[in-house]
Design a protein around this motif. Structure first.
Motif, mmCIF file in Angstrom:
data_model
loop_
_atom_site.group_PDB
_atom_site.id
_atom_site.type_symbol
_atom_site.label_atom_id
_atom_site.label_comp_id
_atom_site.label_asym_id
_atom_site.label_seq_id
_atom_site.Cartn_x
_atom_site.Cartn_y
_atom_site.Cartn_z
ATOM 1 N N ASP A 129 61.970 69.801 73.292
ATOM 2 C CA ASP A 129 61.673 70.728 74.093
ATOM 3 C C ASP A 129 62.285 70.549 75.126
ATOM 4 O OD1 ASP A 129 59.907 73.602 74.819
ATOM 5 O OD2 ASP A 129 59.272 71.754 75.980
ATOM 6 N N SER A 130 62.042 68.869 75.681
ATOM 7 C CA SER A 130 62.890 68.563 77.281
ATOM 8 C C SER A 130 64.764 69.561 76.989
ATOM 9 C CB SER A 130 62.733 67.318 76.736
ATOM 10 O OG SER A 130 61.415 66.722 76.894
ATOM 11 N N CYS A 131 65.291 68.960 76.037
ATOM 12 C CA CYS A 131 66.600 68.748 75.961
ATOM 13 C C CYS A 131 67.025 70.744 76.192
ATOM 14 C CB CYS A 131 67.601 68.853 74.350
ATOM 15 S SG CYS A 131 67.566 67.004 73.736
ATOM 16 N N ARG A 132 65.604 71.520 75.993
ATOM 17 C CA ARG A 132 65.796 73.000 75.992
ATOM 18 C C ARG A 132 65.575 73.265 77.712
ATOM 19 N NH1 ARG A 132 62.197 76.962 77.247
ATOM 20 N NH2 ARG A 132 60.352 75.177 77.155
ATOM 21 N N ILE A 133 64.726 71.999 78.075
ATOM 22 C CA ILE A 133 64.884 72.362 79.079
ATOM 23 C C ILE A 133 65.715 72.107 80.229
ATOM 24 C CG2 ILE A 133 63.119 71.998 81.585
ATOM 25 C CD1 ILE A 133 60.655 71.370 79.451
ATOM 26 N N ARG A 134 66.668 71.481 79.571
ATOM 27 C CA ARG A 134 67.420 70.458 80.474
ATOM 28 C C ARG A 134 68.959 71.316 80.099
ATOM 29 N NH1 ARG A 134 65.832 68.366 85.530
ATOM 30 N NH2 ARG A 134 63.646 67.922 85.593
ATOM 31 N N ILE A 158 64.578 66.161 62.757
ATOM 32 C CA ILE A 158 63.909 67.003 62.011
ATOM 33 C C ILE A 158 64.007 67.377 60.784
ATOM 34 C CG2 ILE A 158 62.687 68.622 62.706
ATOM 35 C CD1 ILE A 158 62.785 68.611 66.050
ATOM 36 N N LEU A 159 65.187 67.602 61.010
ATOM 37 C CA LEU A 159 65.254 68.321 59.390
ATOM 38 C C LEU A 159 65.480 67.458 58.512
ATOM 39 C CD1 LEU A 159 68.351 70.428 60.229
ATOM 40 C CD2 LEU A 159 66.256 71.614 59.944
ATOM 41 N N ASN A 182 70.537 70.304 77.548
ATOM 42 C CA ASN A 182 71.497 69.192 77.055
ATOM 43 C C ASN A 182 71.389 69.896 75.421
ATOM 44 O OD1 ASN A 182 72.033 66.482 75.571
ATOM 45 N ND2 ASN A 182 71.372 65.820 77.836
ATOM 46 N N THR A 183 72.313 69.845 74.547
ATOM 47 C CA THR A 183 72.996 69.880 73.703
ATOM 48 C C THR A 183 73.317 68.949 73.152
ATOM 49 O OG1 THR A 183 75.214 70.410 74.230
ATOM 50 C CG2 THR A 183 73.653 72.310 74.241
ATOM 51 N N THR A 184 74.157 67.505 73.805
ATOM 52 C CA THR A 184 74.061 66.439 72.937
ATOM 53 C C THR A 184 73.061 66.276 72.233
ATOM 54 O OG1 THR A 184 76.057 65.842 74.835
ATOM 55 C CG2 THR A 184 75.822 64.205 73.038
ATOM 56 N N VAL A 185 72.080 65.446 73.453
ATOM 57 C CA VAL A 185 70.624 64.842 72.536
ATOM 58 C C VAL A 185 70.028 65.609 71.689
ATOM 59 C CG1 VAL A 185 68.449 64.081 73.671
ATOM 60 C CG2 VAL A 185 70.357 63.301 74.737
ATOM 61 N N GLY A 186 69.982 67.806 71.813
ATOM 62 C CA GLY A 186 69.102 68.131 70.975
ATOM 63 C C GLY A 186 69.869 68.049 69.989
ATOM 64 N N LYS A 187 71.487 67.896 69.011
ATOM 65 C CA LYS A 187 71.665 68.453 67.737
ATOM 66 C C LYS A 187 71.143 66.817 67.342
ATOM 67 C CE LYS A 187 76.011 70.942 69.230
ATOM 68 N NZ LYS A 187 77.865 70.404 69.022
ATOM 69 N N ARG A 188 71.510 65.582 67.652
ATOM 70 C CA ARG A 188 70.968 64.807 67.252
ATOM 71 C C ARG A 188 69.655 64.331 67.109
ATOM 72 N NH1 ARG A 188 74.000 61.413 71.426
ATOM 73 N NH2 ARG A 188 72.234 61.476 72.498
ATOM 74 N N VAL A 189 68.376 65.780 67.834
ATOM 75 C CA VAL A 189 67.243 65.544 67.484
ATOM 76 C C VAL A 189 67.091 66.400 65.965
ATOM 77 C CG1 VAL A 189 64.749 66.868 68.508
ATOM 78 C CG2 VAL A 189 66.343 64.499 70.043
ATOM 79 N N SER A 242 57.027 76.454 62.728
ATOM 80 C CA SER A 242 57.379 75.684 63.774
ATOM 81 C C SER A 242 58.525 75.541 64.121
ATOM 82 C CB SER A 242 56.475 75.650 64.791
ATOM 83 O OG SER A 242 55.840 74.832 64.777
ATOM 84 N N SER A 243 58.454 74.088 63.326
ATOM 85 C CA SER A 243 59.618 73.271 63.895
ATOM 86 C C SER A 243 61.254 73.919 63.424
ATOM 87 C CB SER A 243 59.593 72.001 63.249
ATOM 88 O OG SER A 243 58.429 71.332 63.320
ATOM 89 N N TYR A 244 60.668 74.289 61.995
ATOM 90 C CA TYR A 244 62.042 75.226 61.623
ATOM 91 C C TYR A 244 62.542 76.818 62.502
ATOM 92 C CZ TYR A 244 61.196 73.039 56.810
ATOM 93 O OH TYR A 244 61.349 72.185 55.982
ATOM 94 N N ILE A 245 61.342 76.893 62.616
ATOM 95 C CA ILE A 245 62.084 78.468 63.807
ATOM 96 C C ILE A 245 62.413 77.905 65.123
ATOM 97 C CG2 ILE A 245 61.406 80.495 65.371
ATOM 98 C CD1 ILE A 245 60.917 80.872 62.288
ATOM 99 N N LEU A 246 62.130 76.602 65.314
ATOM 100 C CA LEU A 246 62.671 76.208 66.848
ATOM 101 C C LEU A 246 64.244 75.685 66.580
ATOM 102 C CD1 LEU A 246 62.507 75.392 69.403
ATOM 103 C CD2 LEU A 246 61.268 73.288 69.118
ATOM 104 N N VAL A 247 64.040 75.195 65.227
ATOM 105 C CA VAL A 247 65.787 74.293 64.666
ATOM 106 C C VAL A 247 66.867 75.452 64.396
ATOM 107 C CG1 VAL A 247 67.143 73.334 63.460
ATOM 108 C CG2 VAL A 247 65.128 71.998 63.695
ATOM 109 N N SER A 248 66.007 76.664 63.932
ATOM 110 C CA SER A 248 66.821 78.594 63.375
ATOM 111 C C SER A 248 67.113 78.991 65.464
ATOM 112 C CB SER A 248 66.102 78.806 62.636
ATOM 113 O OG SER A 248 65.896 80.594 62.929
ATOM 114 N N ASN A 249 65.996 78.579 65.653
ATOM 115 C CA ASN A 249 66.973 79.019 67.201
ATOM 116 C C ASN A 249 67.838 78.580 67.509
ATOM 117 O OD1 ASN A 249 64.407 81.172 66.877
ATOM 118 N ND2 ASN A 249 63.006 80.549 68.272
ATOM 119 N N LEU A 250 67.896 77.529 67.882
ATOM 120 C CA LEU A 250 68.967 76.811 68.716
ATOM 121 C C LEU A 250 70.140 76.900 67.526
ATOM 122 C CD1 LEU A 250 67.315 73.143 68.810
ATOM 123 C CD2 LEU A 250 67.671 74.916 70.863
#
Length: 907
Positions: A712-717, A730-731, A719-726, A739-747
């Motif tokens: 969620d912090s990556c979304r606010i900031r 999660i997966l 930051n796709t680099t850290v977001g991909k690792r996160v 909701s985790s699946y939905i969040l990943v699917s959205n990204l």
């Protein structure tokens, strides 16, 4: 024993003097006891002075020094001053009688029933003697052989007041209260007048069956015969009135006591504590010390209960110091009360240290420790304590079972229940209520049907508590049809308020908000809905969830009218309701007016400020809380750590220090929830690298909630680099949270990787996960108007859609650009915009604009976090509509005005 066939007490009560005739209590249902005659024998015992009851309280009565606490004994002293029971005065006979009496005492002291029966056989060979017979009755009673005692009593040709009194007391203590009452009347009918011990015995029976009406008559007879100045009798009267919740009566008896002992103070203080009048109990304790009484273990145990109930940490520590000073800390009952106190107001370190110091322990001690560990969330420690118990019973099993449920350990609760069934442990109401609740936690429809069948098979579904738990379980497992059947099949003779509370909460839980409110209004208008503390607390919680401010205010007014707002649970629910209904000021006002606060009170206030994203105010509350001495719990730290996200200045250093001090200073082990809150704070201030490093150094495997906080912090900031690792982390965990699946699917969709997005959604379908649908609702004219995305079921749907299309055009003129990056479908751009335009939040906001009076803010609730596009749209809508828009979503409150949002676009 044959029942006495005489008129009921209620029929004969009018001619009897009521000792409290100025304020008669509500009488319980009458029993078939005869009325007490107030005629007495020609030579009643003469008291030193005739005591009288007055209506005023006077605590200035001169008091004696401490005397022995009253003992409701079945073996009063022999009133016969002649030491020789044999009329012939033979030395040999006197020796035999004395020897038999000594043997009877010895049998009672050592629990030797065979010796008592052998002495009984010897007594049968002698000439009948009432004194010896009374001693035999007393010995049998002390050995628990009540039936044998009664047979000896029946064999006495001339039983006296001692004979009757011993057996009345024995019956009362053995759970045979009705027989005790009948025997007391038989004594009166035989012309034998009761003495002070007789009155204590009959009052003991009244206390155990809560027979207030008979107790009032006994009180009148006590006054008539002049025994009110006997401290033992008055203490028993206070005990009766305290148990029957007649505190005014108990206080009057206490006030007019010519002599008091420590048991008098203990009895009245215990009555006050049982009625949650903790402040009054503390006042009396101060007076007790001023008069120079020496406290005993009952005094301290009662006081610790008061400190626990009122969260009086400082007073509890002072009482603990007194226990150490008087050498009573090692007393078993005091130690058990101390564990309960520190479990509620202290830390796990306090409880553990106290347990290790206790010289003796019983099953209550071990059970209190299990409960304490469960309350602290230390489930494994509680289980370890249970396994170490020298002996366990159904209470200790239930403590573990309840603890599993309150900590969300549904599967472990079921495993324990199966073990209890296998081992033949007694299954109580608490057992079955807890295991049914455990199935509710699992939310497994098929499994819940199995336990439902088990309960019905054994005919236990008629129990009110178990039935309510079954209904609640059905609502949690989506079995609303079965829940409705349970509701309509509820026995008419049982109180329906508890089941009403469950069904209303069930409707709300399953999104059927209209049905929840409708059933509340229906049964309240019919007078069936009893608005007690439990119902008020539950409904206030429902109003807070819905944002139903007007109904919440009505329930608040009802709580004030009926005096239940002083209940700490009702007060906490009222604070929560107002803070969730856009009224933080009223919530703060209710908090300041509450006579006592517990840790939940402070947590609710902190949560309110956090909902309103007022971090600085939350930190100010935290400072005040520390000064009160109330110990924070794990929820407190989740809230106060999260509050640092919403401060006006960068307070990361303070947050970091607080997080590190949890274990060292407050003895609270950080959980995944605490780490998630801390990660969220670091991310909100842009410290993503430190956040990721903190996760890598966690002392245990991070749960998905921690990774989601970083994502969620990556979304606010952005930051796709850290977001991909996160996302990979999660997966890899394969979380059960859809909701985790939905969040990943959205990204994946946002980055144009539609194939990956579809794979994630396909995995969701295979695992049986469903997306929690976004839903918004607005309350208008005391009705709930719900909306889903592209929902056209509302009666005014045409007007709403027409109005929304106009709003979209006007907002676009003002600069609004639809954000299609998170639309999940690989469709044409104009179709993506169509999906965005008719989100539930936009529909609800448009309906509010159409129906609200000009100038009045539009207020609605959304069950999930606002999407970025809706957030942007509402900012522009506040400009073109010239209207404030107040939204509560899953992240907290958003106050839109003149194109700005209170969250500053960080939520």
């Amino acid at each position: 024993m044959n029942a006495v066939s005489q008129p009921t007490i209620a029929a004969l009560l009018p001619p009897l003097p009521n000792p409290f005739s100025n304020h008669p209590p509500k009488p319980p249902p009458p029993h078939s006891y005869p009325s007490l005659s107030l005629s007495v024998s020609p030579s009643p015992p003469k008291p030193k002075s005739k005591p009288q009851l007055h209506t005023h309280l006077n605590f200035s009565t001169s008091l004696p020094t401490q005397s022995r606490p009253p003992i409701l004994t079945a073996d009063p002293p022999n009133p016969n001053p002649n030491p020789n029971p044999n009329p012939n005065g033979s030395d040999q006979t006197h020796y035999i009688f004395s020897h038999l009496l000594d043997l009877l005492r010895l049998s009672a002291r050592h629990g030797d029933a065979e010796l008592a029966k052998a002495v009984h056989a010897s007594i049968l060979k002698l000439q009948e003697d009432t004194h010896l017979g009374n001693a035999l009755v007393s010995a049998y009673l002390k050995l628990g052989l009540v039936s044998d005692a009664y047979r000896v009593f029946q064999s006495l040709s001339c039983p006296n007041v001692v004979s009757y009194t011993a057996l009345v007391s024995g019956f009362a203590k053995a759970g045979r209260e009705e027989e005790a009452v009948e025997l007391f009347f038989r004594m009166r009918n035989s012309g034998i007048e009761p003495n002070e011990y007789s009155f204590v015995a009959i009052l003991t029976a009244c206390i155990r069956i809560l027979e207030l009406e008979l107790g009032l008559q006994v009180h009148a007879l006590v006054i008539k015969m002049g025994y009110l100045d006997c401290v033992f009798v008055s203490n028993a009267l206070m005990g009766l009135y305290g148990k029957c919740s007649c505190l005014d009566y108990a206080l009057k008896v206490f006030d007019e006591l010519p002599h008091r002992d420590i048991a008098s103070w203990n009895t009245i203080m215990s009555s006050l504590v049982n009625e949650f009048m903790h402040d009054k109990a503390f006042e009396l304790f101060s007076e007790l010390l001023q008069y120079g009484y020496v406290v005993d273990h009952i005094t301290l145990s009662t006081l610790f209960t008061a400190c626990t109930g009122s969260n009086a940490f400082i007073e509890g520590q002072e009482t603990h110091a007194l226990a150490v000073k008087t050498g009573l800390e090692g007393n078993l009952s005091v130690g058990n009360a101390l564990i309960a106190f520190y479990a509620k107001c202290g830390s796990v370190r306090d409880v553990t240290a106290l347990f290790k110091r206790m010289p003796t322990r019983d099953v209550i001690t071990w059970t209190e420790m299990i409960t304490a560990y469960m309350d602290f969330g230390l489930v494994d420690s509680a289980v370890e304590m249970f396994d170490q118990m020298p002996e366990s019973n159904s209470f200790s099993y239930n403590a573990v079972l309840v603890g599993f449920c309150q900590n969300g350990e549904g599967l472990r609760a079921l495993d324990l229940f199966m073990k209890m069934v296998k081992d033949g442990v007694e299954l109580t109401e608490i057992t079955l209520t807890s295991v049914v609740s455990a199935f509710g936690l699992l939310m497994d429809c098929k499994s819940s049907e199995q336990i439902h069948g088990f309960v019905i098979k054994f005919g236990l579904d008629s129990n009110a508590c178990i039935g309510a738990a079954l209904l609640d379980m059905c609502t949690r497992c989506g079995r609303m049809g079965d829940a409705k059947k349970l509701f309509h099949q509820w026995p008419t003779e049982q109180e329906k308020s508890i089941i009403l509370t469950s069904i209303i909460g069930g409707y709300a839980r399953n999104g059927q908000l209209d049905e929840a409110i409708s059933i509340f209004h229906q049964y309240q208008s019919e007078g069936i809905m009893v608005m007690d503390e439990v119902a008020s607390t539950s409904l206030l919680g429902l109003c807070g969830t819905l944002g139903y401010h007007e109904l919440g205010k009505q329930i608040h007014s009802h709580a004030i009218k009926y005096g239940i707002l002083t209940d700490v649970g009702v007060g906490n629910a009222t604070i929560s309701m107002y803070t969730k209904c856009w009224n933080m000021d009223e919530g703060v006002k209710i908090f300041s007016m509450m006579p006592t606060h517990d840790i939940v009170s402070w947590n609710v206030l902190l949560a309110g400020y956090l909902l309103h994203k007022q971090g600085d105010e939350a930190l100010a509350v935290w400072s005040k809380m520390e000064k009160t001495g109330i110990k924070p719990d794990k929820i407190t730290f989740i809230l106060i750590i999260s509050a640092h996200r919403h401060t006006n200045s960068n307070s990361v250093d303070n947050c970091r220090s607080l997080f590190l001090s949890m274990k060292a200073v407050y003895d609270i082990e950080p959980t995944s929830e605490h780490f998630a809150s801390f990660i969220s704070v670091l991310g909100s201030w842009g410290l993503l690298d430190e956040a990721e490093d903190t996760i890598s150094k966690m002392p245990f495997e991070p749960e998905v909630s921690v990774w989601r906080a970083l994502l969620d912090s990556c979304r606010i900031r952005m930051n796709t680099t850290v977001g991909k690792r996160v996302v990979k982390s999660i997966l890899a965990m394969e979380p059960k949270d859809p909701s985790s699946y939905i969040l990943v699917s959205n990204l994946y969709s946002a980055s144009g990787r539609w194939h990956c997005s579809e794979i994630v959604r396909d995995n969701m379908r295979k695992k049986g996960f469903r997306k929690h649908p976004g839903r918004s609702w607005i309350i208008h004219n005391n009705e709930i108007h719900p909306f889903y995305a592209r929902d056209k079921s509302h009666p005014l749907a045409n007007d709403i859609y027409s109005g929304l299309e106009i709003l979209i055009v006007e907002c676009m003129k003002a600069g609004y650009v639809p954000d299609t990056s998170f639309v999940l479908h690989e469709v044409e751009e104009h179709q993506k915009k169509d999906f965005l335009y008719y989100h539930s939040a936009k529909l609800a906001a448009t309906y509010g604009l159409l129906t609200n009076k000009p100038g009045k803010p539009i207020r609605f609730v959304k069950n999930i976090v606002l999407c970025g596009d809706c957030h942007t749209f509402l900012k522009y809508m506040s400009i073109v509509a010239k209207r404030a828009i107040h939204v509560r979503d899953a992240s907290g409150f958003h106050y839109f005005s003149n194109g700005q949002c209170s969250c500053k676009d960080y939520w």
